[in-house]
Design a protein around this motif. Structure first.
Motif, PDB file in Angstrom:
ATOM      1  N   GLN A  26       1.039  -0.986  -0.102  1.00 31.50           N
ATOM      2  CA  GLN A  26      -0.088  -0.017   0.183  1.00 31.50           C
ATOM      3  C   GLN A  26       0.955   1.230   0.062  1.00 31.50           C
ATOM      4  OE1 GLN A  26      -3.678  -0.073   0.039  1.00 31.50           O
ATOM      5  NE2 GLN A  26      -3.457   2.223  -0.460  1.00 31.50           N
ATOM      6  N   ALA A 163      -5.992   2.377   4.465  1.00 28.57           N
ATOM      7  CA  ALA A 163      -6.820   1.164   3.992  1.00 28.57           C
ATOM      8  C   ALA A 163      -7.238   0.462   5.080  1.00 28.57           C
ATOM      9  CB  ALA A 163      -5.982   0.120   3.011  1.00 28.57           C
ATOM     10  N   GLY A 355     -10.544   4.150   5.943  1.00 27.46           N
ATOM     11  CA  GLY A 355      -9.808   3.396   4.675  1.00 27.46           C
ATOM     12  C   GLY A 355     -10.614   2.545   3.659  1.00 27.46           C
ATOM     13  N   ALA A 358      -8.435  -1.829  -0.576  1.00 30.04           N
ATOM     14  CA  ALA A 358      -7.391  -2.209  -1.846  1.00 30.04           C
ATOM     15  C   ALA A 358      -8.419  -2.722  -3.100  1.00 30.04           C
ATOM     16  CB  ALA A 358      -6.309  -2.916  -1.828  1.00 30.04           C
TER      17      ALA A 358
END
Length: 479
Positions: A26, A163, A355, A358
């Motif tokens: 990330q 995230a 967050g 992803a």
């Protein structure tokens, strides 16, 4: 650093990695770790992230009390504290470890932990504020909100949830705002330039897209060197002569709304002084508002609109992209940037608070109760009726998230009429719409209460004598 005396078998929680961990990946994706960045993996375990970053030619060192006790513990621009806090059974030691990592970070501390919804994966008994396994390992599972609050309290700075389960703590607030700007504002891509003519063409393109003339400090280095001798007044005259006024006006409207979006989200996460804003945002404020104060007032009013059910519903119904139901708007990630500004702000506020995952395909924005969800359909583009893999929801009233996985569900939810979640001009929208029309003609949507899951959908295909070949509906061949 002296070896500590452990009460639990923390070394047993370290796993071998052949690829970067989710938090390290990330940070790389967010451009917080680059080949020019020095990194310390504090509590590196078996050193998988260290080796992975070394392969990327990143200057990285790792230290671990068991596997790397002789590793260098020196300050670095970025410090990774990856899945360390959750294995420490003593709350005071947790704080001390976080403080040590923060003191070592020059610009950014990346903190990650395991999360409460992983409880089913941890076999153990209640112990202190966590779980103790049969192997004498400990896990304190954090909620995303608890993790963000904990890091903020110990470091004393505003943090950003990069995230779920990953928090960024920046030493300099201007770096935090620059990170937010990259996430919220459209990327300013420049046309390539190798001479004065192509450089001026790139400036004209920027002016049409952004609605204002760029400053030398904003330009790529090569372009700035090419145009460094040109007087600003001469460059302005060239742009006025070449740029399409309608495009410049449209760019100015977009930039005005994007700036309001940034300032509104910034207030949600903590607003700083004008001087802390990224250069491009400062220039947009000066170009499109009478003052920073006026821009902030308008952004504040926009943020207050999130409390107005009628306004939010009106924005959803007016949106050219996405599907509006009786309770929410559903929109594909490719069309998210085309939503009205108040709805983009809605989604960004939820993402900054807890967050954004992803992997996700569809965002769901409720207009009653204010919650945002990100749903993952991994095969959205390939499968005509993709199955739901996971859903991550954030309640904006409490900022507490929840997570549901459908991977092991015996009968997973499926998606229909994919074109409705896209913008009309999406390259795939027409293909998906043709399929939906064919399915409607075949009677596949006559019993909507039966087609919400994979099993029900297959049964309806069977009943109607149809089958799918890619995104084409054909008659089923007799056995």
């Amino acid at each position: 650093m002296a070896r500590q005396v452990w009460q639990s078998e923390r070394r047993l929680t370290a796993i071998g990695r052949t690829a970067l961990s989710v938090p390290a990946r990330q940070a790389v994706t967010d451009l917080q770790i680059t080949s020019a960045t020095s990194v310390l993996d504090y509590g590196c375990g078996r050193g998988g992230d260290v080796r992975g970053l070394e392969r990327m030619e990143v200057s990285v060192a790792g230290w671990d009390p068991f596997y790397q006790p002789d590793g260098r513990v020196e300050p670095a621009e970025v410090v990774l504290l990856t899945y360390v806090l959750n294995i420490i059974e003593d709350p005071s030691e947790r704080c001390a470890t976080l403080r040590q990592a923060w003191d070592l970070a020059g610009s950014l501390l990346v903190v990650s932990t395991r999360l409460t919804w992983e409880r089913t994966k941890v076999r153990g008994d209640e112990y202190a504020d966590g779980l103790l396994t049969s192997r004498n390992t400990f896990q304190h599972l954090f909620s995303p909100g608890e993790l963000r609050t904990f890091v903020q309290e110990v470091t004393g700075v505003r943090c950003v949830a990069a995230a779920p389960g990953i928090v960024y703590a920046f030493k300099d607030d201007s770096a935090r705002l620059a990170f937010l700007a990259r996430r919220i504002l459209p990327s300013a891509k420049w046309l390539s330039s190798s001479d004065s003519a192509s450089a001026i063409t790139a400036v004209v393109d920027h002016a049409e897209r952004r609605g204002r003339l760029p400053r030398l400090e904003e330009m790529p280095q090569q372009m700035a060197e090419i145009l460094g001798h040109v007087q600003p007044s001469d460059l302005q005259r060239l742009v006025r002569r070449s740029a399409d006024p309608a495009k410049v006006d449209a760019g100015a409207r977009r930039s005005t709304l994007d700036t309001l979006l940034f300032l509104a989200v910034e207030l949600f996460n903590g607003r700083g002084p004008f001087s802390s804003l990224p250069m491009s945002v400062q220039l947009d404020v000066r170009a499109f508002f009478s003052s920073y104060m006026e821009a902030c007032r308008r952004a504040d009013r926009l943020l207050l609109k999130l409390r107005d059910d009628a306004y939010v519903l009106g924005a959803m119904q007016a949106s050219a992209a996405g599907k509006v139901t009786a309770t929410a708007l559903y929109v594909h990630r490719r069309a998210l940037h085309q939503l009205p500004t108040v709805l983009r702000m809605y989604e960004h506020c939820a993402a900054i608070a807890a967050g954004r995952p992803a992997s996700w395909s569809i965002a769901k924005l409720c207009y009653h109760g204010r919650s945002a969800s990100w749903m993952d359909y991994p095969d959205f583009d390939r499968d005509p009726h993709p199955q739901l893999s996971s859903s991550y929801t954030v309640d904006l009233r409490t900022l507490e998230p929840s997570y549901s996985s459908y991977v092991d569900a015996p009968d997973r939810p499926v998606l229909h009429r994919k074109h409705e979640f896209l913008a009309p001009e999406d390259p795939d929208a027409a293909k998906y719409q043709r399929l939906s029309a064919a399915e409607t003609r075949a009677g596949l949507y006559e019993r909507p209460h039966l087609i919400g899951t994979a099993t029900g959908w297959q049964a309806e295909l069977q009943r109607c004598g149809r089958e799918l070949r890619g995104h084409r509906l054909v008659r089923r061949q007799a056995a």
